[in-house]
Design a protein around this motif. Structure first.
Motif, mmCIF file in Angstrom:
data_model
loop_
_atom_site.group_PDB
_atom_site.id
_atom_site.type_symbol
_atom_site.label_atom_id
_atom_site.label_comp_id
_atom_site.label_asym_id
_atom_site.label_seq_id
_atom_site.Cartn_x
_atom_site.Cartn_y
_atom_site.Cartn_z
ATOM 1 N N ILE A 3 1.075 -1.241 0.120
ATOM 2 C CA ILE A 3 -0.099 0.074 0.106
ATOM 3 C C ILE A 3 0.994 1.280 -0.005
ATOM 4 N N ASP A 29 -0.075 -2.163 -4.838
ATOM 5 C CA ASP A 29 -1.602 -2.686 -4.952
ATOM 6 C C ASP A 29 -2.522 -1.638 -4.625
ATOM 7 N N GLU A 30 -2.262 -0.769 -4.047
ATOM 8 C CA GLU A 30 -3.265 0.222 -3.585
ATOM 9 C C GLU A 30 -2.550 1.481 -3.202
ATOM 10 N N ARG A 32 -3.176 5.323 -1.438
ATOM 11 C CA ARG A 32 -4.099 6.165 -0.292
ATOM 12 C C ARG A 32 -3.370 7.689 -0.536
ATOM 13 N N LYS A 52 -8.180 10.912 -8.806
ATOM 14 C CA LYS A 52 -9.488 10.299 -8.974
ATOM 15 C C LYS A 52 -9.451 9.052 -9.546
ATOM 16 N N GLU A 53 -8.507 8.840 -10.534
ATOM 17 C CA GLU A 53 -8.563 7.656 -11.027
ATOM 18 C C GLU A 53 -7.819 6.536 -10.543
ATOM 19 N N ASN A 54 -6.675 6.974 -9.717
ATOM 20 C CA ASN A 54 -6.024 5.716 -9.073
ATOM 21 C C ASN A 54 -5.937 5.657 -7.686
ATOM 22 N N CYS A 55 -6.328 6.424 -6.685
ATOM 23 C CA CYS A 55 -6.402 6.435 -5.287
ATOM 24 C C CYS A 55 -7.733 5.906 -4.729
ATOM 25 N N SER A 56 -7.455 4.868 -3.928
ATOM 26 C CA SER A 56 -8.630 4.200 -3.309
ATOM 27 C C SER A 56 -9.186 4.917 -2.162
ATOM 28 N N ILE A 57 -8.388 5.783 -1.311
ATOM 29 C CA ILE A 57 -8.762 6.855 -0.291
ATOM 30 C C ILE A 57 -8.049 8.152 -0.621
ATOM 31 N N TYR A 106 -9.461 9.471 8.255
ATOM 32 C CA TYR A 106 -10.130 8.041 7.816
ATOM 33 C C TYR A 106 -9.537 6.991 8.898
#
Length: 242
Positions: A3, A29-30, A32, A52-57, A106
């Motif tokens: 992450i 993999d992710e 933030r 917007k396109e690439n971040c999960s949080i 978060y």
């Protein structure tokens, strides 16, 4: 799982492009994002679109708040205000709605995320010293707090007897009896006299924290700020070296 924690992109698409290449090389993999996507850089729209396109949080930093005017933020630097006004004009209404809706912190169970610091998210306080860390650790019970805002990568570690600060390491093995307060540095505007972008990878399988420093074309980023007639102080800070 690997992450990535990124922060303080500040409209610098040249740094973001180098970041993207490194994220792929590191098999992340992710992603933030801990806020301050906007202001100080010549490509706010492109940078926001990438997030917007690439971040999960995605969190909202104080400059994101200031640009969108979704809450009152006390910023008095006239050059920052001028840049924010220009940035505002580059964004769509949909962009404004997206940024305004973002949280300032978060909670992920054993991980808390915040742009600045966990006791009062949005306070704009800089946690950079051992004294700051000693005051901050009691404010959360999670094992990890990842934060941005400082523009400097820092890892504070608390165990049963002490609190220490480590800097300039490439990796650190997580220990069961420790609690962590981690400043992930800045992608778009590092402020530690090292122009390379910085971010953190948390590998949950290897149980390690990795600090990444990545070179990018900061001269080109600075030149674009000047070419667009934006405050030159923000071009100068990108090229600051020891």
């Amino acid at each position: 799982m690997r992450i990535a924690y990124i922060s303080d992109l500040h409209g610098n698409i040249h740094a973001v492009e180098a970041l993207e290449r490194d994220l792929k090389n590191e098999k992340v993999d992710e992603i933030r994002c801990l806020g301050d996507i906007l202001n100080f850089g010549a490509n706010p729209k492109e940078t926001l679109d990438w997030v917007k396109e690439n971040c999960s949080i995605v969190l909202r930093g104080e400059h994101d708040t200031f640009v969108t005017q979704c809450e009152e933020v006390f910023i008095t630097n006239p050059e920052a205000i001028k840049f924010a006004d220009w940035t505002y004009d580059q964004l769509t209404e949909r962009d404004m709605d997206f940024v305004s809706s973002l949280p300032k912190d978060y909670d992920l169970g054993d991980i808390i995320l915040t742009h600045d610091e966990p006791s009062v998210p949005g306070s704009m306080y800089f946690v950079t010293s051992l004294k700051d860390a000693k005051d901050t650790f009691p404010c959360y019970t999670e094992k990890f707090c990842f934060y941005g805002h400082t523009h400097i990568p820092l890892i504070f570690i608390k165990n049963s007897t002490s609190i220490k600060l480590i800097r300039d390491v490439t990796e650190y093995s997580i220990k069961e009896d420790e609690q962590y307060l981690i400043s992930v540095g800045s992608v778009g505007q590092p402020r530690d006299n090292d122009p390379r972008l910085s971010y953190i990878i948390h590998d949950t399988e290897e149980n390690k924290i990795f600090l990444r420093r990545v070179e990018y074309n900061y001269q080109k980023a600075a030149e674009e700020i000047l070419r667009k007639g934006l405050p030159p102080v923000f071009a100068k800070v990108l090229t600051k070296t020891p």
